[in-house]
Design a protein around this motif. Structure first.
Motif, mmCIF file in Angstrom:
data_model
loop_
_atom_site.group_PDB
_atom_site.id
_atom_site.type_symbol
_atom_site.label_atom_id
_atom_site.label_comp_id
_atom_site.label_asym_id
_atom_site.label_seq_id
_atom_site.Cartn_x
_atom_site.Cartn_y
_atom_site.Cartn_z
ATOM 1 N N VAL A 98 40.784 33.064 15.374
ATOM 2 C CA VAL A 98 41.915 33.530 16.177
ATOM 3 C C VAL A 98 41.443 34.492 17.253
ATOM 4 N N LEU A 99 40.551 35.408 16.908
ATOM 5 C CA LEU A 99 40.032 36.369 17.884
ATOM 6 C C LEU A 99 39.330 35.663 19.040
ATOM 7 N N PHE A 100 38.397 34.773 18.733
ATOM 8 C CA PHE A 100 37.680 34.067 19.793
ATOM 9 C C PHE A 100 38.600 33.147 20.578
ATOM 10 N N GLY A 101 39.530 32.503 19.892
ATOM 11 C CA GLY A 101 40.483 31.629 20.589
ATOM 12 C C GLY A 101 41.349 32.401 21.571
ATOM 13 N N ASN A 102 41.812 33.574 21.159
ATOM 14 C CA ASN A 102 42.649 34.374 22.058
ATOM 15 C C ASN A 102 41.847 34.962 23.216
ATOM 16 N N VAL A 103 40.642 35.420 22.947
ATOM 17 C CA VAL A 103 39.806 35.936 24.035
ATOM 18 C C VAL A 103 39.509 34.824 25.028
ATOM 19 N N ALA A 104 39.146 33.657 24.524
ATOM 20 C CA ALA A 104 38.881 32.523 25.416
ATOM 21 C C ALA A 104 40.141 32.127 26.164
ATOM 22 N N GLY A 105 41.267 32.142 25.470
ATOM 23 C CA GLY A 105 42.524 31.768 26.119
ATOM 24 C C GLY A 105 42.896 32.701 27.250
ATOM 25 N N VAL A 106 42.713 33.990 27.035
ATOM 26 C CA VAL A 106 43.072 34.964 28.069
ATOM 27 C C VAL A 106 42.054 34.944 29.215
ATOM 28 N N CYS A 107 40.790 34.868 28.875
ATOM 29 C CA CYS A 107 39.751 34.955 29.913
ATOM 30 C C CYS A 107 39.501 33.638 30.631
ATOM 31 N N LEU A 108 39.701 32.525 29.963
ATOM 32 C CA LEU A 108 39.318 31.243 30.542
ATOM 33 C C LEU A 108 40.478 30.308 30.828
ATOM 34 N N TRP A 109 41.690 30.712 30.484
ATOM 35 C CA TRP A 109 42.834 29.858 30.751
ATOM 36 C C TRP A 109 42.934 29.666 32.258
ATOM 37 N N MET A 110 43.006 28.452 32.692
ATOM 38 C CA MET A 110 42.871 28.113 34.102
ATOM 39 C C MET A 110 43.826 28.863 35.026
ATOM 40 N N PRO A 111 45.135 28.934 34.761
ATOM 41 C CA PRO A 111 45.991 29.680 35.682
ATOM 42 C C PRO A 111 45.626 31.168 35.773
ATOM 43 N N SER A 112 45.213 31.737 34.645
ATOM 44 C CA SER A 112 44.800 33.140 34.653
ATOM 45 C C SER A 112 43.503 33.323 35.438
ATOM 46 N N THR A 113 42.584 32.409 35.258
ATOM 47 C CA THR A 113 41.317 32.472 35.981
ATOM 48 C C THR A 113 41.529 32.298 37.479
ATOM 49 N N VAL A 114 42.416 31.394 37.860
ATOM 50 C CA VAL A 114 42.705 31.186 39.282
ATOM 51 C C VAL A 114 43.264 32.467 39.903
ATOM 52 N N ARG A 115 44.163 33.151 39.179
ATOM 53 C CA ARG A 115 44.714 34.417 39.688
ATOM 54 C C ARG A 115 43.605 35.435 39.916
ATOM 55 N N ALA A 116 42.691 35.529 38.968
ATOM 56 C CA ALA A 116 41.593 36.490 39.118
ATOM 57 C C ALA A 116 40.661 36.091 40.261
ATOM 58 N N MET A 117 40.392 34.803 40.415
ATOM 59 C CA MET A 117 39.493 34.361 41.473
ATOM 60 C C MET A 117 40.100 34.488 42.857
ATOM 61 N N CYS A 118 41.413 34.555 42.935
ATOM 62 C CA CYS A 118 42.091 34.758 44.214
ATOM 63 C C CYS A 118 42.139 36.240 44.603
ATOM 64 N N SER A 119 41.652 37.094 43.717
ATOM 65 C CA SER A 119 41.670 38.537 43.988
ATOM 66 C C SER A 119 40.657 38.882 45.072
ATOM 67 N N THR A 120 40.934 39.974 45.762
ATOM 68 C CA THR A 120 40.055 40.377 46.869
ATOM 69 C C THR A 120 38.724 40.919 46.396
ATOM 70 N N ASP A 121 38.697 41.544 45.218
ATOM 71 C CA ASP A 121 37.437 42.067 44.683
ATOM 72 C C ASP A 121 37.548 42.214 43.167
ATOM 73 N N ALA A 122 36.467 42.702 42.550
ATOM 74 C CA ALA A 122 36.428 42.808 41.088
ATOM 75 C C ALA A 122 37.445 43.821 40.561
ATOM 76 N N THR A 123 37.708 44.866 41.312
ATOM 77 C CA THR A 123 38.683 45.871 40.866
ATOM 78 C C THR A 123 40.070 45.265 40.758
ATOM 79 N N VAL A 124 40.460 44.491 41.746
ATOM 80 C CA VAL A 124 41.765 43.837 41.718
ATOM 81 C C VAL A 124 41.809 42.801 40.591
ATOM 82 N N ALA A 125 40.718 42.072 40.383
ATOM 83 C CA ALA A 125 40.668 41.075 39.305
ATOM 84 C C ALA A 125 40.841 41.752 37.943
ATOM 85 N N ARG A 126 40.201 42.910 37.736
ATOM 86 C CA ARG A 126 40.373 43.641 36.478
ATOM 87 C C ARG A 126 41.822 44.071 36.293
ATOM 88 N N LYS A 127 42.452 44.500 37.383
ATOM 89 C CA LYS A 127 43.865 44.899 37.292
ATOM 90 C C LYS A 127 44.750 43.697 36.968
#
Length: 175
Positions: free
Chosen positions: A59-88
């Motif tokens: 469950v722990l690894f599945g949730n971490v992978a889901g949050v970090c690698l879920w495609m819509p979430s990843t797209v939002r982070a990759m559209c960020s202007t820099d790493a600080t915005v992506a972390r936010k």
């Protein structure tokens, strides 16, 4: 804009339904029922023979992978202007992810309390003579259909439909 409206409908439905569920059932009854029928295993999956450490790690690894690698979430982070915005983006998104996990679990516990305390439903889901009863996953829809007023039940269903639409539209835009 549609994702924002869909999320707002879903969020409003989740929060209102959770308020009604907790108001109808009560925290004390929920905690007492879990402790009475499941013991400490109901609060600590690590000591449960049904779950245990292996289940916890999956469950722990599945949730971490889901949050970090879920495609819509990843797209939002990759559209960020820099790493600080992506972390936010990840930080603020985690509030929604956590709520979407905790609130329905609260509903499930309330449904368990309802089923256990209703003799007719207890016999259907947990037959006294042993054997397998009705799949316990059906307990939540039965409980919500009885606990939520008609308009709120419709709002929750609209929220679930909105969540489904939002997910599919995010996938289509990313593809």
């Amino acid at each position: 804009m549609t994702d924002l409206v869909q999320f707002s409908v879903m969020g409003l439905g989740l929060l209102a339904a959770t308020y009604v569920v907790v108001l109808n059932t009560g925290w004390d009854r929920m905690i007492d029922a879990v402790y009475t029928h499941r013991g400490l295993e109901g609060f600590d999956p690590a000591i449960s023979p049904e779950f245990g450490p292996d289940w916890f790690m999956v469950v722990l690894f599945g949730n971490v992978a889901g949050v970090c690698l879920w495609m819509p979430s990843t797209v939002r982070a990759m559209c960020s202007t820099d790493a600080t915005v992506a972390r936010k983006v990840y930080l603020w998104s985690s509030v929604g992810y956590m709520a979407r996990m905790i609130l329905p679990v609260t509903w499930g516990i309330a449904a368990y309390v309802y089923v256990i305390n209703s003799p007719d439903l207890r016999e259907i889901f947990f037959p006294a003579g042993g054997g397998s009863g009705l799949d316990t996953a059906y307990g939540l829809p039965v409980y919500l259909s009885r606990a939520l007023p008609v308009g709120l039940l419709g709002l929750v269903m609209a929220g679930m439909l909105a969540a489904s639409m939002s997910t599919h539209s995010s996938y289509l835009m990313a593809w």
